[in-house]
Write an enzyme that holds these catalytic residues in place. Structure first.
Site, mmCIF file in Angstrom:
data_model
loop_
_atom_site.group_PDB
_atom_site.id
_atom_site.type_symbol
_atom_site.label_atom_id
_atom_site.label_comp_id
_atom_site.label_asym_id
_atom_site.label_seq_id
_atom_site.Cartn_x
_atom_site.Cartn_y
_atom_site.Cartn_z
ATOM 1 N N SER A 187 55.949 48.283 110.404
ATOM 2 C CA SER A 187 56.831 48.866 111.192
ATOM 3 C C SER A 187 58.261 48.429 111.269
ATOM 4 O O SER A 187 59.214 49.068 111.805
ATOM 5 C CB SER A 187 56.220 48.348 112.590
ATOM 6 O OG SER A 187 56.493 46.763 112.735
ATOM 7 N N THR A 188 58.807 47.634 110.430
ATOM 8 C CA THR A 188 59.947 47.073 110.291
ATOM 9 C C THR A 188 60.631 48.279 109.483
ATOM 10 O O THR A 188 61.826 48.295 109.432
ATOM 11 C CB THR A 188 60.325 45.782 109.301
ATOM 12 O OG1 THR A 188 59.492 45.742 108.346
ATOM 13 C CG2 THR A 188 59.759 44.766 110.264
#
Ligand SMILES: *[C@@H]1O[C@H](CO)[C@@H](O)[C@H](O)[C@H]1NC(C)=O
Length: 295
Positions: A42-43
């Site tokens: 998700s980063t």
């Protein structure tokens, strides 16, 4: 269940990723990065999870409120994510599109493409938790991309892009916080030190495969102080809501081993230029001295 707290942290990694700008020889970085190619969680996910059957999505407000047009794109961020800023700083493009997003095609992907999937990890078992794209599958998508790129641009031009592109990898936190410390399976198989080594073995194979496929310039983001993430502090009831030192030490240990791995691979793979983006110190500094980062 879904640990949005970690997912929302991704903007902090921006600074970490930007530090590679000074680390990669500028002559090469600035003049000769035709594309930014992204693997991870998700980063760095720019919308792939929108297109798969998972509950882990960010296609609703307030996600995206500061993105161009104010639309939630599937980035786990109020706006852009680190690879977008990096691509812009390199003069490539202002955002890196998600490979599975039907709004984009191979022409767009020729200058940058994101295979990342929120919630994934090095360990296959981590991606199973929320039914997201496992890392091996991200690499399968990348292989498919290479075929399409060669069809679109011809072999020579495509190979140039593949060789000169900047590859970003950002993942690992979910392996500990969504998997190892939550479910008993991996804890029964591995001590935490062994689990670090297990993950880094997967990372090593991944990097070797990527190299064999033609990648040369690679930045790998290590772990942040994951014991200081809001949820970990909120649930640290007996520790007075301080950071979880054990988790932070695991992150530091992992990062040290990652540095060793990268040095080894740089020695063994003659044309590789891999660096580790040290997100730990930067995020740690933001937590300890927030006022110095006010905008
Ligand atoms: C993860 O799953 C893929 C596909 O089933 C498999 O090829 C790979 O070996 C697995 N990785 C590990 C470390 O078990």
């Amino acid at each position: 269940m879904v640990r949005i707290t970690y997912l929302a942290l991704s903007w902090l990694l921006l600074l970490a990723l930007l530090t590679i700008m000074v680390t990669i020889p500028t002559s090469e970085a600035n003049s000769n990065v035709p594309a930014v190619i992204v693997f991870g969680d998700s980063t760095v996910d720019s919308g792939n999870n929108n297109m798969i059957a998972t509950v882990l999505k960010s296609n609703f407000r307030p996600y995206g409120r500061d993105f161009e047009g104010g639309e939630p794109t599937g980035r786990f961020s109020n706006g852009r994510v680190p690879p977008d800023f990096l691509a812009e700083a390199l003069g490539v493009k202002s955002s890196v599109p998600a490979y599975l997003d039907p709004a984009y095609n191979i022409e767009d992907f020729a200058t940058g493409v994101c295979f990342a999937s929120a919630g994934t990890g090095y360990d296959n078992a981590t991606s199973h938790v929320l039914n997201v794209i496992p890392l091996w599958k991200e690499l399968e998508f990348y292989k498919e991309y290479q075929v399409k790129l060669r069809e679109h641009l011809g072999v020579e031009k495509a190979n140039h892009i593949i060789r000169e592109a900047l590859y970003l990898m950002s993942l690992g936190t979910n392996d500990f916080l969504e998997n190892y410390y939550i479910f008993p399976t991996r804890r029964a198989q591995f001590t935490v030190t062994q689990y670090q080594d297990f993950l880094l073995g997967i990372a090593e194979n991944f990097i070797r495969e990527l190299y064999a496929l033609g990648a040369r310039k690679l930045s790998i983001t290590g772990l942040v102080p994951m014991g200081c993430l809001p949820l970990e502090r909120a649930t640290n009831i007996f520790g007075d809501h301080a950071c979880n030192d054990e988790y932070n030490n695991v992150a530091l240990g992992f990062n040290a081993k990652l540095e060793n791995l990268i040095s080894k691979l740089n020695r063994e793979l003659p044309q590789l230029k891999a660096i580790s983006a040290n997100a730990y110190d930067i995020v740690d500094d933001i937590i300890k001295r927030p006022s110095t980062y006010e905008v």
